[in-house]
Motif scaffolding. Structure first.
Motif, PDB file in Angstrom:
ATOM      1  N   ARG A  62       0.839  -1.181   0.000  1.00  0.00           N
ATOM      2  CA  ARG A  62       0.000   0.000   0.000  1.00  0.00           C
ATOM      3  C   ARG A  62       0.880   1.239   0.000  1.00  0.00           C
ATOM      4  O   ARG A  62       2.071   1.187   0.361  1.00  0.00           O
ATOM      5  N   ALA A  63       0.295   2.349  -0.412  1.00  0.00           N
ATOM      6  CA  ALA A  63       1.014   3.614  -0.404  1.00  0.00           C
ATOM      7  C   ALA A  63       1.337   4.000   1.030  1.00  0.00           C
ATOM      8  O   ALA A  63       0.536   3.799   1.940  1.00  0.00           O
ATOM      9  N   ALA A  64       2.551   4.554   1.220  1.00  0.00           N
ATOM     10  CA  ALA A  64       2.989   4.946   2.566  1.00  0.00           C
ATOM     11  C   ALA A  64       3.516   6.375   2.568  1.00  0.00           C
ATOM     12  O   ALA A  64       4.420   6.710   3.319  1.00  0.00           O
ATOM     13  N   GLY A  65       2.956   7.205   1.703  1.00  0.00           N
ATOM     14  CA  GLY A  65       3.341   8.608   1.670  1.00  0.00           C
ATOM     15  C   GLY A  65       4.221   8.954   0.483  1.00  0.00           C
ATOM     16  O   GLY A  65       4.419   8.141  -0.425  1.00  0.00           O
ATOM     17  N   GLU A  66       4.740  10.166   0.507  1.00  0.00           N
ATOM     18  CA  GLU A  66       5.603  10.665  -0.567  1.00  0.00           C
ATOM     19  C   GLU A  66       6.793  11.391   0.043  1.00  0.00           C
ATOM     20  O   GLU A  66       6.768  11.764   1.215  1.00  0.00           O
ATOM     21  N   ARG A  67       7.836  11.554  -0.762  1.00  0.00           N
ATOM     22  CA  ARG A  67       8.971  12.367  -0.322  1.00  0.00           C
ATOM     23  C   ARG A  67       9.615  13.026  -1.539  1.00  0.00           C
ATOM     24  O   ARG A  67       9.540  12.498  -2.656  1.00  0.00           O
ATOM     25  N   LYS A  68      10.209  14.165  -1.323  1.00  0.00           N
ATOM     26  CA  LYS A  68      10.913  14.901  -2.360  1.00  0.00           C
ATOM     27  C   LYS A  68      12.329  14.354  -2.472  1.00  0.00           C
ATOM     28  O   LYS A  68      13.010  14.137  -1.474  1.00  0.00           O
ATOM     29  N   TRP A  69      12.789  14.165  -3.714  1.00  0.00           N
ATOM     30  CA  TRP A  69      14.130  13.646  -3.942  1.00  0.00           C
ATOM     31  C   TRP A  69      14.650  14.185  -5.274  1.00  0.00           C
ATOM     32  O   TRP A  69      14.130  13.858  -6.326  1.00  0.00           O
ATOM     33  N   GLY A  70      15.635  15.070  -5.188  1.00  0.00           N
ATOM     34  CA  GLY A  70      16.226  15.622  -6.410  1.00  0.00           C
ATOM     35  C   GLY A  70      15.247  16.372  -7.287  1.00  0.00           C
ATOM     36  O   GLY A  70      15.298  16.264  -8.514  1.00  0.00           O
ATOM     37  N   GLY A  71      14.342  17.095  -6.672  1.00  0.00           N
ATOM     38  CA  GLY A  71      13.361  17.835  -7.450  1.00  0.00           C
ATOM     39  C   GLY A  71      12.178  17.006  -7.904  1.00  0.00           C
ATOM     40  O   GLY A  71      11.259  17.518  -8.543  1.00  0.00           O
ATOM     41  N   LEU A  72      12.171  15.722  -7.595  1.00  0.00           N
ATOM     42  CA  LEU A  72      11.070  14.835  -7.964  1.00  0.00           C
ATOM     43  C   LEU A  72      10.301  14.410  -6.710  1.00  0.00           C
ATOM     44  O   LEU A  72      10.833  14.423  -5.598  1.00  0.00           O
ATOM     45  N   THR A  73       9.064  14.009  -6.914  1.00  0.00           N
ATOM     46  CA  THR A  73       8.255  13.476  -5.807  1.00  0.00           C
ATOM     47  C   THR A  73       8.149  11.969  -5.979  1.00  0.00           C
ATOM     48  O   THR A  73       7.646  11.484  -7.005  1.00  0.00           O
ATOM     49  N   GLU A  74       8.651  11.227  -5.004  1.00  0.00           N
ATOM     50  CA  GLU A  74       8.618   9.768  -5.057  1.00  0.00           C
ATOM     51  C   GLU A  74       7.505   9.228  -4.167  1.00  0.00           C
ATOM     52  O   GLU A  74       7.313   9.718  -3.058  1.00  0.00           O
ATOM     53  N   ARG A  75       6.803   8.219  -4.671  1.00  0.00           N
ATOM     54  CA  ARG A  75       5.834   7.514  -3.839  1.00  0.00           C
ATOM     55  C   ARG A  75       6.544   6.462  -3.016  1.00  0.00           C
ATOM     56  O   ARG A  75       7.456   5.789  -3.493  1.00  0.00           O
ATOM     57  N   LEU A  76       6.133   6.333  -1.778  1.00  0.00           N
ATOM     58  CA  LEU A  76       6.665   5.294  -0.902  1.00  0.00           C
ATOM     59  C   LEU A  76       5.643   4.181  -0.747  1.00  0.00           C
ATOM     60  O   LEU A  76       4.430   4.428  -0.706  1.00  0.00           O
ATOM     61  N   PHE A  77       6.140   2.960  -0.678  1.00  0.00           N
ATOM     62  CA  PHE A  77       5.273   1.800  -0.518  1.00  0.00           C
ATOM     63  C   PHE A  77       5.728   0.986   0.691  1.00  0.00           C
ATOM     64  O   PHE A  77       6.904   1.014   1.073  1.00  0.00           O
ATOM     65  N   VAL A  78       4.795   0.253   1.266  1.00  0.00           N
ATOM     66  CA  VAL A  78       5.109  -0.648   2.368  1.00  0.00           C
ATOM     67  C   VAL A  78       4.255  -1.903   2.212  1.00  0.00           C
ATOM     68  O   VAL A  78       3.131  -1.843   1.693  1.00  0.00           O
ATOM     69  N   ALA A  79       4.797  -3.049   2.623  1.00  0.00           N
ATOM     70  CA  ALA A  79       4.033  -4.294   2.557  1.00  0.00           C
ATOM     71  C   ALA A  79       2.858  -4.242   3.528  1.00  0.00           C
ATOM     72  O   ALA A  79       2.915  -3.577   4.561  1.00  0.00           O
ATOM     73  N   THR A  80       1.794  -4.948   3.200  1.00  0.00           N
ATOM     74  CA  THR A  80       0.618  -4.964   4.076  1.00  0.00           C
ATOM     75  C   THR A  80       0.800  -5.899   5.267  1.00  0.00           C
ATOM     76  O   THR A  80       0.016  -5.868   6.210  1.00  0.00           O
ATOM     77  N   ALA A  81       1.837  -6.754   5.224  1.00  0.00           N
ATOM     78  CA  ALA A  81       2.088  -7.682   6.331  1.00  0.00           C
ATOM     79  C   ALA A  81       3.569  -7.991   6.418  1.00  0.00           C
ATOM     80  O   ALA A  81       4.315  -7.829   5.448  1.00  0.00           O
ATOM     81  N   SER A  82       3.998  -8.454   7.583  1.00  0.00           N
ATOM     82  CA  SER A  82       5.386  -8.860   7.762  1.00  0.00           C
ATOM     83  C   SER A  82       5.669 -10.200   7.103  1.00  0.00           C
ATOM     84  O   SER A  82       6.792 -10.485   6.703  1.00  0.00           O
TER      85      SER A  82
END
Length: 202
Positions: A62-82
């Motif tokens: 699932r999506a886990a937020g965004e972050r700025k990197w080198g002038g770009l916006t990257e989507r962050l992902f995380v697994a739904t389970a361990s």
């Protein structure tokens, strides 16, 4: 994030069992971007994005937020389970079923019972999570070393007697508002290549 996710949909199982996607899931215990993952697993970012879209579409990440990197916006992902377990129910009519095994002392019957536990508890847990409730369960996991086959047989007889007495004491077929529970006791030789673990009872 769940500790364990039980996969019941065959299509989701196919996605999770793919070696590349399984590796990506293992890397997503903590949020990461496609660029991060590409560097870790040695794939092009475009390929990682392709796999992430498939994992997201099947609700394994699932999506886990965004972050700025080198002038770009990257989507962050995380697994739904361990961790993930594929339910035998994903196999449909060929799934192991204890009702189809005649020999109750066989390894195939034990495996079928374990498969039923995964299928039934997985479904119950999913419904409990959806309802934001806890699922009451009991697990006892320990080890015992028998000196001989005769000792093992004697233990089996004593255990069977104790369980029969407890069931007779607490089972109430006519209890208003009561709920049936399954009780399983399993034993099998510990694999010799399995690392030793501290004995626990939970």
């Amino acid at each position: 994030m769940l500790d364990v996710e039980v996969i019941e949909d065959p299509a989701v199982a196919v996605i999770a069992l793919d070696p590349v996607r399984s590796r990506l899931l293992s890397e997503l215990a903590l949020p990461a971007s496609a660029a991060n993952l590409a560097e870790r697993v040695g794939l092009a970012r475009q390929k990682v994005n392709y796999h992430l879209r498939a994992l997201e579409a099947h609700k394994l990440v699932r999506a886990a937020g965004e972050r700025k990197w080198g002038g770009l916006t990257e989507r962050l992902f995380v697994a739904t389970a361990s961790a993930y377990v594929v339910s035998p129910g994903a196999l449909g009519p060929v799934a192991a079923d204890p009702r189809r095994t005649v020999d109750r002392l066989s390894a195939s019957y034990l495996i079928a019972l374990a498969a039923r536990v995964v299928r039934e508890v997985g479904g119950l847990w999913r419904r409990a999570l959806d309802a934001k409730k806890r699922l009451a369960t009991l697990s006892i996991d320990t080890e015992i070393r028998f000196a001989s086959a005769a000792e093992r047989a004697a233990f089996t007889a004593d255990l069977s007697k104790a369980i029969t007495e407890l069931v007779a004491r607490y089972h109430d077929a006519n209890a208003a508002g009561g709920r049936d529970h399954r009780l399983l006791v399993m034993a099998y030789p510990k694999p010799s290549d399995e690392p030793k673990e501290e004995k626990t009872c939970r």
